[in-house]
Design an enzyme around this catalytic site. Structure first.
Site, PDB file in Angstrom:
ATOM      1  N   ASP A  14       0.785  -1.251   0.000  1.00 31.13           N
ATOM      2  CA  ASP A  14       0.000   0.000   0.000  1.00 31.13           C
ATOM      3  C   ASP A  14       0.817   1.302   0.000  1.00 31.13           C
ATOM      4  O   ASP A  14       0.499   2.229   0.762  1.00 31.13           O
ATOM      5  CB  ASP A  14      -0.939   0.009   1.217  1.00 31.13           C
ATOM      6  CG  ASP A  14      -1.946  -1.124   1.212  1.00 31.13           C
ATOM      7  OD1 ASP A  14      -1.860  -1.989   0.335  1.00 31.13           O
ATOM      8  OD2 ASP A  14      -2.817  -1.153   2.104  1.00 31.13           O
ATOM      9  N   LYS A  92      -6.785  -5.275  -2.961  1.00 30.00           N
ATOM     10  CA  LYS A  92      -7.386  -5.766  -1.709  1.00 30.00           C
ATOM     11  C   LYS A  92      -8.299  -4.705  -1.110  1.00 30.00           C
ATOM     12  O   LYS A  92      -8.242  -3.533  -1.516  1.00 30.00           O
ATOM     13  CB  LYS A  92      -6.302  -6.157  -0.724  1.00 30.00           C
ATOM     14  CG  LYS A  92      -5.468  -4.958  -0.298  1.00 30.00           C
ATOM     15  CD  LYS A  92      -4.430  -5.389   0.693  1.00 30.00           C
ATOM     16  CE  LYS A  92      -3.727  -4.219   1.304  1.00 30.00           C
ATOM     17  NZ  LYS A  92      -4.610  -3.308   2.055  1.00 30.00           N
ATOM     18  N   CYS A 133      -1.928  -2.887   7.679  1.00 27.36           N
ATOM     19  CA  CYS A 133      -1.801  -3.775   6.517  1.00 27.36           C
ATOM     20  C   CYS A 133      -0.479  -4.528   6.471  1.00 27.36           C
ATOM     21  O   CYS A 133      -0.433  -5.669   6.015  1.00 27.36           O
ATOM     22  CB  CYS A 133      -2.074  -2.992   5.239  1.00 27.36           C
ATOM     23  SG  CYS A 133      -3.813  -2.469   5.167  1.00 27.36           S
TER      24      CYS A 133
END
Ligand code: VGL
Length: 180
Positions: A14, A92, A133
């Site tokens: 990310d 995701k 994450c």
């Protein structure tokens, strides 16, 4: 490929505009992971990178400001991230019913199968954010049987509470993740 060496993969979590300074859910110094990642990205046999990729309405936004909505500039990778070596992008958080923190919850491919098909044994994880994450991805990676390394220099935490990043590092260590 060197003889006798195990196959090593890098998972970049990310590193998107919304998690960097100026973004909708900015992580302090989130952009500082970018040069570190660019330095090490060529050392791996396989490189994959996740994108938080949310629908515009999701229960995830009851908890967090709206961020990383699919196909918006906030969901783009940080512009300085070297994307050339990335073999696979993992989307995701695509459901409106869960948080989808882990890259192993990617819905466009099965990450475990993809890595195992390539013979990957060791997975190094970097990116944003340490306490959500990165942690979720690292714990899943251990569960899936990979040797997992997290590079401390190449991660940053949200730190809703000031110690969340350190707690996450300890949790990962306890689970068998090597923090370097
Ligand atoms: C993340 C908070 C909310 C992350 C995603 O990428 O770590 N953190 N959504």
């Amino acid at each position: 490929m060197k003889k006798n060496s195990i196959i090593k993969a890098l998972l970049i979590v990310d590193v998107q505009n919304d998690f960097c300074p100026g973004g909708a859910l900015a992580v302090t110094d989130g952009d500082q992971v970018v040069p570190v990642i660019n330095q090490l990205i060529d050392q791996f046999d396989v490189v994959c990178a996740s994108k938080d990729w949310h629908p515009d309405q999701t229960i995830h936004f009851d908890r967090w400001p709206v961020h990383c909505v699919a196909n918006t500039p906030g969901a783009d990778f940080h512009p300085q991230l070297n994307q050339d070596p990335i073999d696979q992008i993992l989307f995701k958080g695509t459901s409106n019913r869960d948080d989808g923190y882990s890259a192993f919850e990617a819905t466009n491919i099965n990450l475990t199968q993809w890595l195992k098909q390539k013979g990957v044994e060791e997975l190094t994880i970097v990116g944003l954010a340490t306490d959500y994450c990165v942690k979720a991805s690292a714990l899943d990676a251990v569960d899936q049987g990979f040797q997992v390394i997290v590079k401390q220099e190449a991660i940053r935490a949200v730190n809703l509470l000031p110690n969340d990043g350190n707690k996450a590092l300890n949790e990962m260590k306890q689970a068998g993740v090597e923090i370097v």
